[in-house]
Write an enzyme that holds these catalytic residues in place. Structure first.
Site, PDB file in Angstrom:
ATOM      1  N   TYR A 285       0.933  -1.398  -0.241  1.00  0.00           N
ATOM      2  CA  TYR A 285      -0.021  -0.128   0.052  1.00  0.00           C
ATOM      3  C   TYR A 285       0.954   0.855  -0.369  1.00  0.00           C
ATOM      4  O   TYR A 285       1.650   1.368   1.056  1.00  0.00           O
ATOM      5  CB  TYR A 285      -0.770   0.091   1.191  1.00  0.00           C
ATOM      6  CG  TYR A 285      -1.446   0.683   1.707  1.00  0.00           C
ATOM      7  CD1 TYR A 285      -2.731   1.149   0.934  1.00  0.00           C
ATOM      8  CD2 TYR A 285      -1.281   2.536   1.969  1.00  0.00           C
ATOM      9  CE1 TYR A 285      -3.687   2.319   0.782  1.00  0.00           C
ATOM     10  CE2 TYR A 285      -2.137   3.302   2.267  1.00  0.00           C
ATOM     11  CZ  TYR A 285      -3.237   3.634   1.350  1.00  0.00           C
ATOM     12  OH  TYR A 285      -4.470   4.810   1.683  1.00  0.00           O
ATOM     13  N   TYR A 335      -4.882   5.844  -7.137  1.00  0.00           N
ATOM     14  CA  TYR A 335      -5.361   6.008  -5.703  1.00  0.00           C
ATOM     15  C   TYR A 335      -6.793   5.904  -5.653  1.00  0.00           C
ATOM     16  O   TYR A 335      -7.985   6.569  -5.401  1.00  0.00           O
ATOM     17  CB  TYR A 335      -4.491   6.795  -5.116  1.00  0.00           C
ATOM     18  CG  TYR A 335      -4.986   6.756  -3.625  1.00  0.00           C
ATOM     19  CD1 TYR A 335      -4.235   5.842  -2.643  1.00  0.00           C
ATOM     20  CD2 TYR A 335      -6.206   7.403  -2.592  1.00  0.00           C
ATOM     21  CE1 TYR A 335      -4.545   5.532  -1.876  1.00  0.00           C
ATOM     22  CE2 TYR A 335      -6.224   7.146  -1.532  1.00  0.00           C
ATOM     23  CZ  TYR A 335      -5.520   6.243  -0.671  1.00  0.00           C
ATOM     24  OH  TYR A 335      -5.668   5.557   0.634  1.00  0.00           O
TER      25      TYR A 335
END
Length: 381
Positions: A285, A335
């Site tokens: 991440y 994102y």
């Protein structure tokens, strides 16, 4: 639950700064693409798990899909911490017999600055944010910047180490036709001259706030073998809040800077037969570059404090020892709270990534450290 459930379909809409449609509309379209990829009719769905922070409802999405009936559903929030967690909920429901075919999805419209939560915090701040917002740590980048400062002080991590993460993601994005940053390569000189957003983090350390909708379909391994795509097994999966969790700011532990990722990683590997050394690549991440360095440490690819040097010499790029963010990730593809990392993990196991790691048999996909988080190991049969 190990290796009993498989991802059989994935789908997403093109990423955008303004997708121009309501979230629920894009969710329906992404799910339809994933079901088509799996070769399953919409009516096959009987379970749904959403990464949800807005106000869409699974029953209305199911109605629009033409689903006969949902017999199981769930929602997970915690932003970037939830992506892999949706697969855990789905796998648990399928393995326990509560559902047979579960769709996981994330759809959001947050490309516009005015749609971001911190842009609307002009009144009384409640919950854990009251612990840091009054001191000017308002945006996530402000808080992560504090972590980066401390990691630099404690372990000697440098801006060049952070730059290695940003440059690797950007390189991988150049081959990805869906990447927002395709056609915009990045070198170290440009990185170091980046506009400061929350020192020491600059523009290139920050993810791309993006509108997008993505989905994947899971079912039993036995059924998966009769479907269109190569089954991608959910080998191990975990969620963890860590002790004494503080939303977004619980990496300020002493003395080792352990994050929620460390606790999630410990649980994940305890449920797996595979180990970090067995991973052919990793989708760690990356809302901000320090979180990748932190993730390398939390999930056992190196010791605490060695995440910065681990990125040196092209080690995290395609062709290196552990390629990370092979689609470009949140830094350079899009994102969407890390859900695109799940889809890239599936593509790597299928062998269909635009940045395919040769012979990829297993990959790690993680959620955000710093919040209640999740992670999954995907593997082939």
């Amino acid at each position: 639950m190990q290796d009993r459930v498989a991802v059989v379909g994935i789908g997403h809409l093109p990423f955008a700064k303004d997708i121009g449609r309501p979230i629920a509309d894009t969710a329906v379209e992404a799910i339809q693409l994933a079901l088509r990829d799996a070769g399953l009719p919409n009516e096959a769905v009987d379970g749904m798990c959403m990464l949800e922070m807005e106000a869409t409802h699974e029953v209305s999405i199911a109605r629009r899909l033409g689903v006969d009936q949902l017999t199981w559903w769930s929602k997970i929030s915690y932003g970037g911490g939830a992506s892999s967690g949706t697969l855990m909920h789905a796998a648990a429901a399928i393995a326990s017999g509560l559902a047979t075919t579960v769709v996981c999805h994330r759809a959001r419209n947050r490309g516009a600055k005015t749609s971001r939560p911190w842009a609307n915090e002009r009144t009384l701040v409640k919950d854990d944010k009251a612990l840091h917002t009054p001191w000017g740590l308002i945006r996530p980048v402000d808080v992560i910047g504090m972590w980066a400062h401390r990691h630099m002080y404690e372990f000697g991590t440098t801006r060049e180490h952070l730059g290695n993460v940003a440059i690797a993601a950007r390189k991988h994005a150049q081959q990805n036709p869906y990447a927002m940053m395709r056609g915009r390569p990045l070198d170290l000189e440009t990185y170091l001259a980046g506009r400061v957003i929350g020192w020491p983090l600059t523009l290139y350390d920050c993810c791309l706030e993006t509108d997008g909708a993505l989905a994947c379909v899971l079912t039993t391994v036995e059924r998966a073998r009769d479907l269109r795509q190569k089954p991608v097994l959910v080998h191990a999966v975990a969620q963890a809040s860590g002790p004494n969790p503080t939303h977004l700011a619980n990496y300020n532990n002493w003395p080792t800077m352990e994050t929620t990722g460390k606790w999630c990683g410990d649980l994940l590997w305890s449920r797996a037969q595979l180990r970090p050394a067995d991973m052919d690549c990793a989708q760690i991440y990356d809302a901000f570059t320090p979180q990748v360095i932190m993730g390398l440490e939390d999930y056992g690819f190196c010791k605490r404090g060695e995440g910065g040097p681990f990125t040196e010499g092209g080690r995290i790029e395609l062709g290196g020892a552990l390629p990370v963010l092979t689609s470009g990730g949140g830094l350079s593809e899009a994102y969407v709270h890390g859900f695109n990392l799940v889809l890239e993990g599936v593509r790597q196991i299928r062998g269909t990534s635009v940045n395919q790691v040769p012979g990829c048999k297993a990959t790690l996909v993680t959620g955000a450290s710093g919040v209640a988080t999740s992670a999954v190991v995907l593997r082939g049969e």
